[in-house]
Design an enzyme around this catalytic site. Structure first.
Site, short mmCIF file in Angstrom:
data_model
loop_
_atom_site.label_atom_id
_atom_site.label_comp_id
_atom_site.label_asym_id
_atom_site.label_seq_id
_atom_site.Cartn_x
_atom_site.Cartn_y
_atom_site.Cartn_z
N ASP A 9 -1.83 -4.90 -6.03
CA ASP A 9 -2.16 -5.25 -4.63
C ASP A 9 -3.53 -4.65 -4.26
O ASP A 9 -3.63 -3.81 -3.36
CB ASP A 9 -1.06 -4.78 -3.66
CG ASP A 9 -0.88 -3.26 -3.63
OD1 ASP A 9 -0.39 -2.76 -2.60
OD2 ASP A 9 -1.25 -2.59 -4.62
N ASP A 14 -5.88 0.23 -7.26
CA ASP A 14 -5.54 -0.89 -8.15
C ASP A 14 -6.80 -1.37 -8.87
O ASP A 14 -6.78 -1.68 -10.06
CB ASP A 14 -4.99 -2.07 -7.36
CG ASP A 14 -3.78 -1.75 -6.51
OD1 ASP A 14 -3.94 -1.09 -5.48
OD2 ASP A 14 -2.66 -2.12 -6.91
N ASN A 38 -1.00 -3.47 0.01
CA ASN A 38 -2.16 -2.83 0.65
C ASN A 38 -2.79 -3.73 1.71
O ASN A 38 -3.32 -3.26 2.71
CB ASN A 38 -3.22 -2.49 -0.40
CG ASN A 38 -2.86 -1.23 -1.16
OD1 ASN A 38 -2.26 -0.31 -0.61
ND2 ASN A 38 -3.20 -1.20 -2.44
N THR A 123 1.45 -2.03 -9.92
CA THR A 123 0.78 -1.00 -9.11
C THR A 123 0.85 -1.32 -7.61
O THR A 123 0.09 -0.77 -6.82
CB THR A 123 -0.70 -0.84 -9.52
OG1 THR A 123 -1.37 -2.10 -9.33
CG2 THR A 123 -0.83 -0.41 -10.97
N PHE A 164 4.64 4.52 -0.55
CA PHE A 164 4.33 3.21 0.04
C PHE A 164 4.84 2.02 -0.76
O PHE A 164 5.47 1.11 -0.21
CB PHE A 164 2.80 3.10 0.22
CG PHE A 164 2.36 1.77 0.78
CD1 PHE A 164 1.82 0.81 -0.06
CD2 PHE A 164 2.51 1.47 2.13
CE1 PHE A 164 1.41 -0.43 0.44
CE2 PHE A 164 2.10 0.24 2.64
CZ PHE A 164 1.55 -0.72 1.80
N ASN A 165 4.57 1.94 -2.05
CA ASN A 165 4.93 0.74 -2.83
C ASN A 165 6.43 0.47 -2.76
O ASN A 165 6.86 -0.68 -2.62
CB ASN A 165 4.52 0.89 -4.29
CG ASN A 165 3.03 0.74 -4.51
OD1 ASN A 165 2.34 0.15 -3.66
ND2 ASN A 165 2.52 1.27 -5.59
N HIS A 239 -3.97 6.97 -7.63
CA HIS A 239 -2.58 6.65 -7.98
C HIS A 239 -2.47 5.66 -9.15
O HIS A 239 -1.99 5.98 -10.22
CB HIS A 239 -1.86 6.04 -6.77
CG HIS A 239 -1.93 6.84 -5.52
ND1 HIS A 239 -1.22 8.00 -5.31
CD2 HIS A 239 -2.64 6.64 -4.38
CE1 HIS A 239 -1.47 8.48 -4.10
NE2 HIS A 239 -2.34 7.67 -3.51
N ASP A 240 -2.95 4.44 -8.93
CA ASP A 240 -2.67 3.35 -9.87
C ASP A 240 -3.28 3.53 -11.26
O ASP A 240 -2.65 3.16 -12.25
CB ASP A 240 -3.12 2.02 -9.26
CG ASP A 240 -2.32 1.68 -8.01
OD1 ASP A 240 -2.83 0.94 -7.16
OD2 ASP A 240 -1.17 2.18 -7.88
#
Ligand code: RIB
Ligand code: CA
Length: 310
Positions: A9, A14, A38, A123, A164-165, A239-240
C-alpha cells in the site's frame, strides 16, 4: 533467485521495500498488487505504477486490489504518508498500463505460470491475500511462504496494542495467519529498531541518481511524522523493507518461532496480534517472528541498493 509477489500500500516504506526487491538479484519480483491502507486504492495503485516507472521496471505487471477491508470501513493514513500517499518527492506519471485484472486474478495468474512456488510479501493490510485464499484455495500449494510486515508483540502504533496494517483489516489477517502457510512476521518490535537516522538520510542525498534523489525526498517527508517525542525515536522506522531484507539476508535478524493469532472481537484490542512467546496455548508455532535486527547492516543494504540505480 527467489520468486516473489509484493502486495503493498505505497506508502513510503512500501516504496523502499519495492526498491530493495528490484535492486537485489537474489529476488525476482514477478508482480505487484496494491491494497488500500496508507491511502485510497486509487492512490496506492497509482503510487506503485509511479515507483516502477521511476525505477524503469515497467515490465513488472501491476493490478489494484481491495476497495475496502473485509468487514470494516476503510481507514487511511494520510497523516503519515501525505495526501498522495508518497508525499515528499516529484515522481513520474505512470508510463505503462495497469493489468486488466484484479489483484487476486494477477496473483492467481502469476502462481499458475510459475513452475516454482512463490513467496508473497505483504506490506499493507491483508485483504487481497485473504480474498485470494478464499477464491483460489487450489493455488495455496504454490505459495512457498508469506512474509509480512504487521502486528506487534506488545505496543501498537495505531491503537495502544494494535499495529496499522492489522488494524485496517483484522479479519483478513486472521484468515491469512490461520491458513497453514509458513509465515514470517516483521512486527513493530523489530521495525521500530530498523530506524534510519538523520545523517543516514542526508547520506542518501549524496547518492547521485534520480531514484536516490526521489527517495531522499520521500525519507525527509516520512521522518517528520516520527519526530514526535512520544515515539522516543532517533529516526524514522523503516517497517516494510524489513520483509525484503529478511528474504535477502536472514542473518541480519534474530527471530523466534511461535503461534500468532489475531483478535477480531475486542472493543479495545480489535486487530491485536496475540503472540504466544511463552508457548502457553499449545497452538501450532505457525510464525517466525522477527525480533531484532543488525541496524547498521540494514542501512548499508538500503544505501548499496540505492546506488545500483546509477
Ligand atoms: O504500521 C506500519 C505499516 O503500516 C507499514 O506497512 C506502513 O506502510 C503502513 O502500511
Ligand atoms: Ca505498508
Amino acid at each position: 533467485m527467489k520468486k516473489i509477489i509484493m502486495d503493498c500500500d505505497p506508502g513510503h516504506d512500501d516504496a523502499l521495500a519495492m526498491m530493495l526487491a528490484i535492486a537485489n538479484p537474489e529476488l525476482d519480483l514477478l508482480a505487484v498488487t496494491t491494497s488500500a491502507g496508507n491511502q485510497t486504492p486509487e492512490k496506492t495503485l497509482n503510487n506503485a505504477m509511479r515507483l516502477l516507472t521511476l525505477m524503469h521496471h515497467q515490465e513488472i505487471p501491476v493490478a489494484g486490489g481491495n476497495r475496502t477491508p473485509l468487514m470494516k470501513p476503510l481507514e487511511t493514513a494520510g497523516n503519515v504518508h501525505g495526501k498522495s500517499g508518497l508525499d515528499g518527492a516529484e515522481l513520474p506519471d505512470p508510463d505503462f498500463k495497469v493489468q486488466d485484472l484484479t489483484a487476486i486474478e494477477l496473483i492467481a495468474k502469476t502462481l499458475r505460470e510459475s513452475v516454482d512456488p512463490v513467496t508473497l510479501v505483504v506490506t499493507g493490510p491483508m485483504t487481497n491475500v485473504a480474498l485470494f485464499l478464499r477464491v483460489y484455495p487450489e493455488l495455496k500449494s504454490k505459495i512457498e511462504r508469506i512474509v509480512f510486515m504487521g502486528g506487534a508483540m506488545g505496543l501498537g502504533n495505531w491503537t495502544p496494542s494494535v499495529e496499522f496494517n492489522i488494524y485496517v483489516d483484522p479479519e483478513a489477517a486472521k484468515i491469512v495467519l490461520n491458513a497453514g502457510i509458513p509465515l514470517t512476521m516483521a512486527p513493530l518490535n523489530v521495525t521500530h529498531k530498523a530506524q534510519i537516522l538523520k545523517p543516514e538520510i542526508a547520506a542518501v542525498g549524496d547518492i547521485d541518481n534520480p531514484v536516490a534523489h526521489a527517495f531522499k525526498g520521500l525519507l525527509d517527508f516520512f521522518e517528520v511524522y516520527h519526530e514526535n517525542p512520544k515515539w522516543g525515536f532517533k529516526g524514522a522506522p523503516l517497517h516494510d523493507p524489513c520483509t525484503i531484507a529478511w528474504l535477502i539476508h536472514p542473518e541480519m535478524f534474530k527471530s523466534e518461532l511461535m503461534n500468532v493469532d489475531v483478535e477480531t472481537q475486542g472493543e479495545l484490542v480489535r486487530g491485536e496480534t496475540v503472540c504466544d512467546y511463552y508457548e502457553l496455548t499449545g497452538k501450532p508455532k505457525n510464525t517466525e517472528v522477527l525480533l531484532d535486527i543488525d541496524r547498521p547492516a540494514f542501512i548499508q543494504l538500503i544505501m548499496d541498493s540505492l546506488r545500483t540505480f546509477g
